[in-house]
Design a protein around this motif. Structure first.
Motif, PDB file in Angstrom:
ATOM      1  N   THR A  72      78.670  19.458  -8.589  1.00  0.00           N
ATOM      2  CA  THR A  72      79.513  20.387  -7.627  1.00  0.00           C
ATOM      3  C   THR A  72      80.879  20.364  -8.100  1.00  0.00           C
ATOM      4  OG1 THR A  72      77.966  20.072  -5.885  1.00  0.00           O
ATOM      5  CG2 THR A  72      80.095  20.783  -5.056  1.00  0.00           C
ATOM      6  N   SER A  86      83.079  23.594  -9.203  1.00  0.00           N
ATOM      7  CA  SER A  86      84.139  24.009  -8.224  1.00  0.00           C
ATOM      8  C   SER A  86      85.405  23.993  -9.024  1.00  0.00           C
ATOM      9  CB  SER A  86      84.193  23.060  -7.045  1.00  0.00           C
ATOM     10  OG  SER A  86      84.461  21.578  -7.649  1.00  0.00           O
ATOM     11  N   LEU A 118      85.504  27.328 -10.960  1.00  0.00           N
ATOM     12  CA  LEU A 118      85.882  28.018  -9.806  1.00  0.00           C
ATOM     13  C   LEU A 118      87.158  28.071  -9.806  1.00  0.00           C
ATOM     14  CD1 LEU A 118      85.140  30.462  -7.902  1.00  0.00           C
ATOM     15  CD2 LEU A 118      84.552  28.542  -6.119  1.00  0.00           C
ATOM     16  N   ILE A 133      90.164  23.981  -3.653  1.00  0.00           N
ATOM     17  CA  ILE A 133      88.570  24.409  -3.810  1.00  0.00           C
ATOM     18  C   ILE A 133      87.776  23.011  -4.179  1.00  0.00           C
ATOM     19  CG2 ILE A 133      87.198  25.815  -5.244  1.00  0.00           C
ATOM     20  CD1 ILE A 133      89.270  27.943  -5.524  1.00  0.00           C
ATOM     21  N   CYS A 153      84.525  22.227  -1.411  1.00  0.00           N
ATOM     22  CA  CYS A 153      83.422  22.567  -1.771  1.00  0.00           C
ATOM     23  C   CYS A 153      82.313  21.106  -2.218  1.00  0.00           C
ATOM     24  CB  CYS A 153      83.326  23.029  -3.378  1.00  0.00           C
ATOM     25  SG  CYS A 153      83.865  24.864  -3.288  1.00  0.00           S
ATOM     26  N   THR A 154      83.379  20.025  -2.781  1.00  0.00           N
ATOM     27  CA  THR A 154      82.712  18.840  -2.889  1.00  0.00           C
ATOM     28  C   THR A 154      82.171  18.042  -1.557  1.00  0.00           C
ATOM     29  OG1 THR A 154      83.765  18.561  -4.964  1.00  0.00           O
ATOM     30  CG2 THR A 154      82.738  16.458  -4.103  1.00  0.00           C
ATOM     31  N   GLN A 182      79.056  19.598  -0.337  1.00  0.00           N
ATOM     32  CA  GLN A 182      77.836  19.040  -1.124  1.00  0.00           C
ATOM     33  C   GLN A 182      77.665  17.493  -0.686  1.00  0.00           C
ATOM     34  OE1 GLN A 182      75.180  19.726  -2.126  1.00  0.00           O
ATOM     35  NE2 GLN A 182      75.603  20.440  -4.270  1.00  0.00           N
ATOM     36  N   TYR A 188      72.964  25.152  -3.077  1.00  0.00           N
ATOM     37  CA  TYR A 188      74.487  25.369  -2.865  1.00  0.00           C
ATOM     38  C   TYR A 188      74.963  25.221  -4.272  1.00  0.00           C
ATOM     39  CZ  TYR A 188      79.256  23.788  -1.616  1.00  0.00           C
ATOM     40  OH  TYR A 188      80.522  23.497  -1.483  1.00  0.00           O
ATOM     41  N   SER A 240      74.854  28.494  -5.617  1.00  0.00           N
ATOM     42  CA  SER A 240      75.845  29.614  -5.060  1.00  0.00           C
ATOM     43  C   SER A 240      77.139  29.424  -5.653  1.00  0.00           C
ATOM     44  CB  SER A 240      75.824  29.204  -3.554  1.00  0.00           C
ATOM     45  OG  SER A 240      74.571  29.459  -2.980  1.00  0.00           O
ATOM     46  N   LEU A 241      77.444  28.200  -5.975  1.00  0.00           N
ATOM     47  CA  LEU A 241      79.009  27.987  -6.547  1.00  0.00           C
ATOM     48  C   LEU A 241      78.980  28.394  -7.797  1.00  0.00           C
ATOM     49  CD1 LEU A 241      80.048  24.461  -5.286  1.00  0.00           C
ATOM     50  CD2 LEU A 241      80.952  26.481  -4.555  1.00  0.00           C
ATOM     51  N   SER A 288      81.517  31.509  -9.251  1.00  0.00           N
ATOM     52  CA  SER A 288      82.530  31.141 -10.326  1.00  0.00           C
ATOM     53  C   SER A 288      82.123  32.216 -11.507  1.00  0.00           C
ATOM     54  CB  SER A 288      82.205  29.807 -11.039  1.00  0.00           C
ATOM     55  OG  SER A 288      82.410  29.083  -9.876  1.00  0.00           O
TER      56      SER A 288
END
Length: 613
Positions: free
Chosen positions: A425, A429, A432, A463, A467-468, A471, A515, A518-519, A523
């Motif tokens: 993640t 991220s 991203l 971000i 995001c982390t 998760q 998840y 999805s990331l 990205s």
């Protein structure tokens, strides 16, 4: 018979008048001839023997001793066809009986017409009408002892011995009555009385004595002694010679049967005892399956199912091996399963470990190159901080694959998926954030724009922690509800007990994986939209390709992972981790390292502008 595990094919009760009913006799013959049984137990008298000689051709007959085999020698003495075994009542020898038979002749007993007939038939004599005691054409010393044994057995028969006991019993009873009368007369009663049948019968019921042969005689039915038996085999070798040979005994007191099999003459062609079974015994590894409509001893032998054994003969059911054991190929023994897991020492484990360490080393080298050339335009243009975070996370991604190799334990089972989910993640991220940074950088064309403020304030860097954190929350819920645990798999590999980590909650596992996907998809989408921006400071194309590889690897992983079993399933996940990490490292950083190390002349603003023109 059922209690002693003797299987009976059929049972017939025959009457003496069955010969008068030819249809019924034919039915009996058909049933006997169609039976697969080779042994028939027959109990009857001499009249019934006439029926048996029609029905049991080529069988072994076990009979009671009441039968006179001389009446049906053609039936039972066919050499290779019949093997009669008789249970003959055992009785002691009567002293003097054999000598009496040797010395008897019609001249001593002229009134015995039966003896005269035997003499006439045996020695071809004729009697004189004037003197019954004179016999012509006969040797003076002729004796029944001259006759062959199959014509006349000198031993006392069972029937004769029973008469012998009965006569002695009556004599004893009369003797007791006479003694009682003598005592009464001595007491003053001089009247003599004749014994009545009622007195004799009452005394016979209670009498008990030993006869001259030494045998105990008891006539009371409640105290009746168990009879011992001699087992007699009829020899017919050479053809026509009828000899009764004792081959065994049965003792009712010890319930013991003694048999000398080597003395039994089975048939002319065979010295081995014949078999009379409907089905051969099921050996180890097989179970009995009854045949419908047949006797209980008729069955088929069915091999035991997988992981089931039968270690005995004629087993009714197979026994399932415990989970830590497995059935050998013969299905007659459970063997201990060998523990199996993706070990460091096996070739597949060594290859994956080498790949993980190699990729981690390469990532560390790339990080070192970036740190060393941090002042160069290409490093500055691609956001140093995000590049360092991405490289460090990719290095840990490679190393986290080592948690999947080796013997699983409680700690590694918990760390495997959670560490993988959190570190990847961070990496995705970071990609991203780099992509968003590129878009913001190329859209800041004039002062005062809001995007310029976002870029200057470092908003893209938030971000990664956001995001982390999401998760980490998912992983925390997973560990709090149904965490992974050590499990075993006994079905994937024959003879092996695979030790693996059970995901616990599959829903939580797919939420973490979903998840992350999805990331990655976000990205890829953002990078794809930014791929056509000017090339001077743009790495959007490289980010697009890297995320395309990343998504392709994990989309391929799902079906392959579910179709794999055992340690191959673990190897697939490790390979997917390494492949996706390689894709990110290769497409994002290797081109930059190529320019920094191989083409340093292009690592300047002038070089970028020349390349652009």
């Amino acid at each position: 018979m059922a209690k002693n595990r003797v299987c009976v094919d059929f049972e017939l009760v025959l009457t003496n008048d069955i010969l008068l009913h030819k249809t019924k006799l034919k039915t009996v013959n058909n049933q006997v001839s169609k039976s697969s049984a080779n042994v028939f137990i027959i109990h009857g008298d001499n009249e019934l023997l006439l029926v048996v000689q029609v029905t049991v051709k080529g069988k072994i007959c076990i009979m009671n001793s009441q039968w006179d085999l001389t009446m049906s020698r053609d039936c039972f003495l066919l050499g290779s066809s019949q093997v009669p075994l008789m249970f003959s009542y055992h009785h002691p020898d009567v002293s003097g009986f054999t000598d009496f038979v040797k010395a008897v002749n019609p001249s001593k007993y002229p009134e015995d017409t039966f003896l005269a007939e035997v003499w006439f038939l045996s020695f071809n004599c004729s009697d004189s009408e004037s003197d019954c005691g004179t016999w012509k054409n006969c040797a003076y010393d002729a004796s029944l002892d001259w006759l062959p044994r199959h014509v006349l057995d000198m031993a006392l028969s069972v029937d004769s011995y029973n008469i012998y006991k009965a006569m002695y019993t009556v004599a004893h009873a009369l003797h007791e009555i006479i003694l009682h009368q003598a005592e009464v007369q001595n007491m003053g009663n001089k009247k003599e009385t004749v014994p009545t049948l009622a007195q004799l019968h009452a005394l016979l019921k209670d009498i008990q004595f030993h006869n001259p042969a030494g045998d105990q005689v008891i006539w009371d039915e409640t105290r009746k002694l168990e009879a011992a038996y001699d087992i007699v085999n009829i020899w017919n070798f050479p053809q026509g010679l009828h000899l009764e040979v004792k081959v065994g005994t049965f003792s009712p007191y010890a319930h013991q049967l003694s048999l000398s099999e080597e003395m039994i003459q089975w048939t002319i062609a065979s010295t081995e005892p014949p078999r009379s079974v409907c089905s051969i015994s099921c050996g180890p590894g097989f179970r009995k399956a009854p045949q419908e409509g047949k006797a209980v001893c008729c069955f088929d032998c069915i091999p035991c199912s997988e992981n089931q054994v039968a270690n005995g003969t004629d087993m009714e059911q197979c026994v399932k091996c415990p989970d830590h054991q497995y059935a050998n190929p013969q299905r007659n023994q459970c063997l201990l399963r060998a523990a199996s897991f993706l070990a460091y020492g096996e070739p597949l484990g060594m290859a994956l470990v080498s790949m993980a360490l190699g990729l981690s080393t390469i990532t560390a080298v790339v990080l070192g190159v970036f740190v060393k050339h941090h002042n160069t335009p290409i490093v500055k243009a691609n956001n140093q901080a995000l590049s360092y975070i991405l490289l460090i996370s990719l290095s840990f991604c490679s190393l986290c694959s080592l948690l999947f190799i080796g013997r699983p334990n409680s700690v590694t089972c918990i760390l495997q998926q959670t560490t993988f989910g959190v570190i990847f993640t961070v990496a995705v991220s970071a990609v991203l954030a780099k992509t968003v940074t590129v878009i913001l950088a190329f859209n800041v064309t004039s002062p005062g724009r809001r995007m310029r403020w976002l870029l200057v304030s470092g908003a893209p860097k938030f971000i990664i922690p956001i995001c982390t954190l999401i998760q980490v929350t998912l992983c925390g819920i997973w560990l709090g509800t149904s965490p992974p645990f050590i499990d075993t798999d006994t079905h994937s590999e024959h003879g092996h007990l695979i030790i693996l980590c059970n995901k616990g909650s599959l829903t939580a596992f797919y939420c973490v994986l979903g998840y992350l996907g999805s990331l990655a998809l976000a990205s890829f989408t953002v990078a794809f939209l930014a791929r056509n921006l000017p090339d001077t400071f743009n790495e959007a194309k490289f980010l697009t390709f890297s995320m395309l590889v990343f998504c392709s690897v994990w989309l391929t992983f799902l079906p392959v992972y579910h179709s794999a079993k055992g340690k191959v399933m673990v190897a697939v996940e490790v390979f997917s981790i390494l492949a996706s990490s390689t894709g990110l490292l290769g497409y994002i950083f290797i081109p930059k390292c190529y320019i920094i190390l191989i083409k340093p002349e292009r690592n300047c603003l002038h070089g970028f502008r020349e390349k652009r023109h």
